[in-house]
Motif scaffolding. Structure first.
Motif, short mmCIF file in Angstrom:
data_model
loop_
_atom_site.label_atom_id
_atom_site.label_comp_id
_atom_site.label_asym_id
_atom_site.label_seq_id
_atom_site.Cartn_x
_atom_site.Cartn_y
_atom_site.Cartn_z
N SER A 1 -14.83 9.10 -59.63
CA SER A 1 -15.20 8.86 -61.11
C SER A 1 -14.24 9.91 -62.07
O SER A 1 -13.99 9.61 -63.05
CB SER A 1 -16.65 9.03 -61.29
N GLN A 2 -14.18 11.17 -61.43
CA GLN A 2 -13.43 12.09 -62.37
C GLN A 2 -11.94 11.65 -62.13
O GLN A 2 -11.26 11.93 -63.38
CB GLN A 2 -13.29 13.63 -61.47
N PHE A 3 -11.27 11.16 -61.23
CA PHE A 3 -9.96 10.65 -61.28
C PHE A 3 -9.60 9.69 -62.19
O PHE A 3 -8.64 9.29 -62.85
CB PHE A 3 -9.44 10.63 -59.80
N ILE A 4 -10.83 8.74 -62.38
CA ILE A 4 -10.69 7.57 -63.35
C ILE A 4 -11.02 8.17 -64.69
O ILE A 4 -10.34 7.50 -65.82
CB ILE A 4 -11.78 6.56 -63.18
N THR A 5 -11.86 9.01 -64.95
CA THR A 5 -12.10 9.53 -66.43
C THR A 5 -11.12 10.15 -67.10
O THR A 5 -10.99 10.15 -68.04
CB THR A 5 -13.57 10.48 -66.17
N LEU A 6 -10.50 11.14 -66.27
CA LEU A 6 -9.25 11.91 -66.90
C LEU A 6 -8.26 11.21 -67.30
O LEU A 6 -7.70 11.44 -68.50
CB LEU A 6 -8.85 13.07 -65.83
N PRO A 7 -7.66 10.23 -66.42
CA PRO A 7 -6.41 9.59 -67.04
C PRO A 7 -6.95 8.58 -68.21
O PRO A 7 -6.01 8.55 -68.80
CB PRO A 7 -6.11 8.87 -65.74
N LEU A 8 -8.12 8.05 -68.15
CA LEU A 8 -8.28 7.07 -69.20
C LEU A 8 -8.58 7.95 -70.48
O LEU A 8 -8.07 7.30 -71.50
CB LEU A 8 -9.78 6.41 -68.77
N THR A 9 -9.27 8.94 -70.65
CA THR A 9 -9.42 9.85 -71.51
C THR A 9 -8.00 10.22 -72.09
O THR A 9 -7.84 9.91 -73.34
CB THR A 9 -10.33 11.25 -71.34
N PHE A 10 -7.19 10.56 -71.34
CA PHE A 10 -5.64 11.07 -71.78
C PHE A 10 -4.97 9.74 -72.05
O PHE A 10 -4.34 9.80 -73.65
CB PHE A 10 -4.99 11.47 -70.42
N CYS A 11 -5.23 8.67 -71.83
CA CYS A 11 -4.39 7.48 -72.29
C CYS A 11 -5.27 7.04 -73.51
O CYS A 11 -3.99 6.54 -74.38
CB CYS A 11 -4.48 6.21 -71.20
N CYS A 12 -6.41 7.20 -73.62
CA CYS A 12 -6.99 6.60 -74.90
C CYS A 12 -6.44 7.61 -76.30
O CYS A 12 -6.04 7.04 -77.25
CB CYS A 12 -8.16 6.80 -75.06
N LEU A 13 -6.28 8.78 -75.81
CA LEU A 13 -5.69 9.83 -76.70
C LEU A 13 -4.35 9.48 -77.09
O LEU A 13 -3.93 9.60 -78.16
CB LEU A 13 -5.76 11.23 -76.43
N VAL A 14 -3.50 9.36 -76.17
CA VAL A 14 -2.10 9.02 -76.47
C VAL A 14 -2.11 7.75 -77.26
O VAL A 14 -1.03 7.58 -78.13
CB VAL A 14 -1.32 8.82 -74.90
N ILE A 15 -2.79 6.59 -76.89
CA ILE A 15 -2.58 5.55 -77.71
C ILE A 15 -3.06 5.74 -79.07
O ILE A 15 -2.43 5.33 -80.00
CB ILE A 15 -3.54 4.51 -77.06
N ALA A 16 -4.23 6.49 -79.44
CA ALA A 16 -4.60 6.90 -80.75
C ALA A 16 -3.31 7.54 -81.39
O ALA A 16 -2.86 7.46 -82.63
CB ALA A 16 -5.65 7.76 -80.76
N ILE A 17 -2.92 8.66 -80.93
CA ILE A 17 -1.67 9.49 -81.28
C ILE A 17 -0.43 8.66 -81.57
O ILE A 17 0.19 8.80 -82.77
CB ILE A 17 -1.29 10.70 -80.50
N HIS A 18 -0.08 7.81 -80.72
CA HIS A 18 1.29 7.06 -80.88
C HIS A 18 0.94 5.84 -81.77
O HIS A 18 1.91 5.59 -82.59
CB HIS A 18 1.71 6.42 -79.48
N SER A 19 -0.33 5.44 -81.98
CA SER A 19 -0.47 4.45 -83.25
C SER A 19 -0.42 5.02 -84.37
O SER A 19 -0.07 4.37 -85.41
CB SER A 19 -2.13 3.89 -83.01
#
Length: 120
Positions: A60-78
């Motif tokens: 669950s930790q290895f899923i949560t950390l990359p998903l959080t990072f990906c969401c932040l990157v998508i928001a920033i790049h958008s």
């Protein structure tokens, strides 16, 4: 150079030709470039273990950390994409070119004054 930028009259007759690529092709090119880059892999291997709780569930930790990072990157790049699109539309107008030239010319003139005023 700053004074020249204030005076110059630019024409907007230039036509920019873009290659037509499908969204899927652009996505595949970006994905293959990202997956073949070793820097993000090393980044995640050095960053994420610091935030893993040894008492908790690793999956669950290895899923949560990359998903959080990906969401932040998508928001920033958008946000970057939105700002770039906005700037493109503004800079293709004659008024946008004039404002950009005035700002750039002012910056160059300030650099010139600073250089002339420096003692070295």
């Amino acid at each position: 150079m700053g004074i020249k930028m204030w005076i110059v009259q630019l024409s907007l007759n230039t036509h920019i030709e873009l290659k037509d690529k499908s969204n899927a092709r652009c996505y595949i090119e970006g994905l293959s470039l990202t997956l073949s880059n070793p820097k993000p892999i090393l980044f995640f291997m050095s960053l994420f273990p610091q935030f893993i709780d040894s008492q908790g569930s690793y999956i669950s930790q290895f899923i949560t950390l990359p998903l959080t990072f990906c969401c932040l990157v998508i928001a920033i790049h958008s946000g970057y994409a939105f700002l770039a699109s906005f700037a493109k539309h503004k800079l293709l107008e004659p008024k946008g070119w004039k404002v950009l030239n005035k700002i750039s010319g002012s910056v160059f003139m300030c650099f010139g004054v600073g250089l002339a005023a420096s003692s070295k």
